[in-house]
Design a protein around this motif. Structure first.
Motif, PDB file in Angstrom:
ATOM      1  N   GLU A  51     121.259  79.773  35.291  1.00 16.00           N
ATOM      2  CA  GLU A  51     121.783  79.758  33.921  1.00 16.00           C
ATOM      3  C   GLU A  51     123.260  80.133  33.906  1.00 16.00           C
ATOM      4  OE1 GLU A  51     119.328  82.334  31.612  1.00 16.00           O
ATOM      5  OE2 GLU A  51     117.637  80.930  31.542  1.00 16.00           O
ATOM      6  N   LEU A  52     123.620  81.101  34.746  1.00 17.87           N
ATOM      7  CA  LEU A  52     125.028  81.504  34.825  1.00 17.87           C
ATOM      8  C   LEU A  52     125.890  80.348  35.326  1.00 17.87           C
ATOM      9  CD1 LEU A  52     127.180  83.774  34.679  1.00 17.87           C
ATOM     10  CD2 LEU A  52     126.557  84.356  37.030  1.00 17.87           C
ATOM     11  N   TRP A  53     125.374  79.613  36.310  1.00 16.92           N
ATOM     12  CA  TRP A  53     126.105  78.469  36.865  1.00 16.92           C
ATOM     13  C   TRP A  53     126.010  77.239  35.967  1.00 16.92           C
ATOM     14  CZ3 TRP A  53     123.650  78.717  42.446  1.00 16.92           C
ATOM     15  CH2 TRP A  53     124.208  79.808  43.146  1.00 16.92           C
ATOM     16  N   ASP A  54     125.069  77.250  35.010  1.00 18.64           N
ATOM     17  CA  ASP A  54     124.754  76.071  34.197  1.00 18.64           C
ATOM     18  C   ASP A  54     124.266  74.935  35.093  1.00 18.64           C
ATOM     19  OD1 ASP A  54     124.498  74.650  31.779  1.00 18.64           O
ATOM     20  OD2 ASP A  54     126.410  73.651  32.110  1.00 18.64           O
ATOM     21  N   LYS A  55     123.329  75.278  36.004  1.00 14.25           N
ATOM     22  CA  LYS A  55     122.775  74.308  36.949  1.00 14.25           C
ATOM     23  C   LYS A  55     121.251  74.342  36.876  1.00 14.25           C
ATOM     24  CE  LYS A  55     126.933  73.485  38.567  1.00 14.25           C
ATOM     25  NZ  LYS A  55     127.636  72.201  38.287  1.00 14.25           N
ATOM     26  N   THR A  56     120.632  73.376  37.541  1.00 13.36           N
ATOM     27  CA  THR A  56     119.174  73.328  37.634  1.00 13.36           C
ATOM     28  C   THR A  56     118.753  73.488  39.098  1.00 13.36           C
ATOM     29  OG1 THR A  56     119.233  70.916  37.832  1.00 13.36           O
ATOM     30  CG2 THR A  56     119.001  71.828  35.609  1.00 13.36           C
ATOM     31  N   GLU A  57     117.450  73.463  39.336  1.00  6.98           N
ATOM     32  CA  GLU A  57     116.942  73.713  40.680  1.00  6.98           C
ATOM     33  C   GLU A  57     117.300  72.629  41.684  1.00  6.98           C
ATOM     34  OE1 GLU A  57     112.785  74.464  40.466  1.00  6.98           O
ATOM     35  OE2 GLU A  57     113.026  76.466  39.574  1.00  6.98           O
ATOM     36  N   ASP A  58     117.859  71.519  41.230  1.00  2.00           N
ATOM     37  CA  ASP A  58     118.228  70.475  42.185  1.00  2.00           C
ATOM     38  C   ASP A  58     119.428  70.852  43.048  1.00  2.00           C
ATOM     39  OD1 ASP A  58     120.236  70.330  40.325  1.00  2.00           O
ATOM     40  OD2 ASP A  58     119.901  68.222  39.785  1.00  2.00           O
ATOM     41  N   VAL A  59     120.011  72.028  42.792  1.00  2.00           N
ATOM     42  CA  VAL A  59     121.115  72.496  43.649  1.00  2.00           C
ATOM     43  C   VAL A  59     120.587  73.110  44.941  1.00  2.00           C
ATOM     44  CG1 VAL A  59     122.583  72.948  41.653  1.00  2.00           C
ATOM     45  CG2 VAL A  59     121.240  74.827  42.639  1.00  2.00           C
ATOM     46  N   ILE A  60     119.285  73.414  44.981  1.00  2.00           N
ATOM     47  CA  ILE A  60     118.699  74.013  46.179  1.00  2.00           C
ATOM     48  C   ILE A  60     118.890  73.076  47.372  1.00  2.00           C
ATOM     49  CG2 ILE A  60     116.625  74.965  47.230  1.00  2.00           C
ATOM     50  CD1 ILE A  60     117.670  76.547  44.815  1.00  2.00           C
ATOM     51  N   GLY A  61     119.399  73.630  48.472  1.00  2.00           N
ATOM     52  CA  GLY A  61     119.638  72.852  49.671  1.00  2.00           C
ATOM     53  C   GLY A  61     121.048  72.313  49.773  1.00  2.00           C
ATOM     54  N   LYS A  62     121.842  72.499  48.716  1.00  2.00           N
ATOM     55  CA  LYS A  62     123.221  72.011  48.733  1.00  2.00           C
ATOM     56  C   LYS A  62     124.184  73.148  49.056  1.00  2.00           C
ATOM     57  CE  LYS A  62     122.414  68.368  45.302  1.00  2.00           C
ATOM     58  NZ  LYS A  62     122.795  67.849  43.963  1.00  2.00           N
ATOM     59  N   PRO A  63     125.356  72.840  49.624  1.00  2.00           N
ATOM     60  CA  PRO A  63     126.350  73.885  49.898  1.00  2.00           C
ATOM     61  C   PRO A  63     126.912  74.445  48.593  1.00  2.00           C
ATOM     62  CG  PRO A  63     126.813  71.880  51.149  1.00  2.00           C
ATOM     63  CD  PRO A  63     125.770  71.524  50.142  1.00  2.00           C
ATOM     64  N   LEU A  64     127.189  75.730  48.587  1.00  2.00           N
ATOM     65  CA  LEU A  64     127.751  76.374  47.402  1.00  2.00           C
ATOM     66  C   LEU A  64     129.081  75.722  47.011  1.00  2.00           C
ATOM     67  CD1 LEU A  64     127.533  78.738  45.345  1.00  2.00           C
ATOM     68  CD2 LEU A  64     128.858  80.115  46.965  1.00  2.00           C
ATOM     69  N   VAL A 101     130.564  75.006  31.559  1.00  2.00           N
ATOM     70  CA  VAL A 101     129.275  74.934  30.885  1.00  2.00           C
ATOM     71  C   VAL A 101     129.362  73.775  29.895  1.00  2.00           C
ATOM     72  CG1 VAL A 101     127.607  76.111  29.416  1.00  2.00           C
ATOM     73  CG2 VAL A 101     128.915  77.415  31.113  1.00  2.00           C
ATOM     74  N   ASP A 102     128.549  72.735  30.119  1.00  2.00           N
ATOM     75  CA  ASP A 102     128.614  71.522  29.288  1.00  2.00           C
ATOM     76  C   ASP A 102     130.032  70.956  29.258  1.00  2.00           C
ATOM     77  OD1 ASP A 102     125.910  71.741  28.678  1.00  2.00           O
ATOM     78  OD2 ASP A 102     126.304  73.053  26.963  1.00  2.00           O
ATOM     79  N   ASP A 103     130.651  70.927  30.443  1.00  2.00           N
ATOM     80  CA  ASP A 103     132.011  70.398  30.619  1.00  2.00           C
ATOM     81  C   ASP A 103     133.074  71.215  29.890  1.00  2.00           C
ATOM     82  OD1 ASP A 103     131.191  68.315  32.268  1.00  2.00           O
ATOM     83  OD2 ASP A 103     130.691  67.048  30.551  1.00  2.00           O
TER      84      ASP A 103
END
Length: 285
Positions: A51-64, A101-103
């Motif tokens: 929520e802080l990053w404004d991201k979803t779980e699809d970031v798992i496995g990606k580089p920060l 957050v939302d661009d």
């Protein structure tokens, strides 16, 4: 066969521990994530940090660096890399970061802990990042500081001599503006000193009596055209109209005294000249 069973048992225990740790991370009431390898891949991230990053779980496995490229310019990113390379825990306090957050870019302030994750052989395999969003606290503190600065600006620019005293027994000067210093014939060195050290004997006893009454009873005192003898020339007595009131903090307790005094010497002298003129005119008549 026995060694195989022991290995299987250890593997199951290891998986159980990992599952428990993962559940703890996901349910933690603070933002947390685990970054692994040289590329700092996001292997776990709980709801709060997403929520802080404004991201979803699809970031798992990606580089920060791919998920949040804007972090490259901030100390937070450098501290994560530092924790991974040195194996030492790194802390950050109230770091300002712009997050989209939302661009729309939003400024947040973060406290964080970058904890290296070490394997049994001591090698660092990743970093546990624990992040606290302290934006509301920082903004509130900034507003308080701005209010204090405005208040001090008003006090400093006032034509009145304004002095704050603390300590009922010693009457220590906590705040004094330029007009107050001028009245006491001193400079900034008076802060932290007792006002009794700076007052002439003629005014000292009155100050002790009035201040004691204010500290003990919360009395508000007024003085009208009172003589102030703080001068080497006896003929150059200054006159002040003053207002002294209790300073209340932490509920109803009296922690200090506020003095506001206006130099009315010229008005007093003019009034006396007028009276003397009237007396002379009356006598002449």
């Amino acid at each position: 066969e026995t060694n195989l069973r022991i290995s299987e048992t250890q593997a199951k225990e290891s998986l159980l521990i990992r599952d428990r740790f993962h559940n703890l991370l996901m349910q933690a009431p603070v933002a947390m994530c685990i970054l692994e390898g040289n590329d700092l891949l996001i292997s776990s991230a709980n709801r709060m940090i997403l929520e802080l990053w404004d991201k979803t779980e699809d970031v798992i496995g990606k580089p920060l660096s791919e998920v949040l490229p804007e972090l490259k310019t901030y100390q937070n990113s450098r501290d994560i890399i530092k924790a991974f390379r040195t194996g030492e825990t790194v802390y950050g306090y109230e770091e300002p970061i712009l997050i989209k957050v939302d661009d729309i870019e939003r400024l947040v302030y973060l406290n964080y802990v970058c904890q290296p994750i070490k394997e049994n052989n001591g090698a660092v395999s990743g970093v546990l990042a624990i992040v606290y969003d302290v934006t509301l606290q920082v903004l509130a503190m900034q507003r308080v500081e701005e209010s204090e600065q405005k208040l001090w600006s008003l006090i400093d620019q006032s034509k009145c001599a304004i002095t704050f005293l603390k300590d009922k027994e010693r009457l220590i000067i906590d705040i004094a503006n330029e007009q107050s210093m001028r009245a006491l014939r001193a400079g900034p060195e008076i802060i932290g000193k007792s006002i009794l050290e700076l007052l002439p004997e003629e005014n000292r006893e009155d100050m002790i009596s009035i201040a004691k009454d204010i500290f003990e009873n919360g009395t508000i005192r007024h003085g009208h055209e009172e003589p102030f003898f703080n001068t080497e020339n006896a003929d150059d007595i200054r006159y002040y109209t003053y207002f002294m009131s209790p300073l209340r903090e932490r509920g109803d307790s009296i922690t200090g005294t506020v003095i506001m005094a206006t130099d009315v010497t010229e008005a007093v002298r003019l009034k006396r000249k007028v009276l003397e003129g009237e007396e002379m005119l009356h006598a002449a008549t």
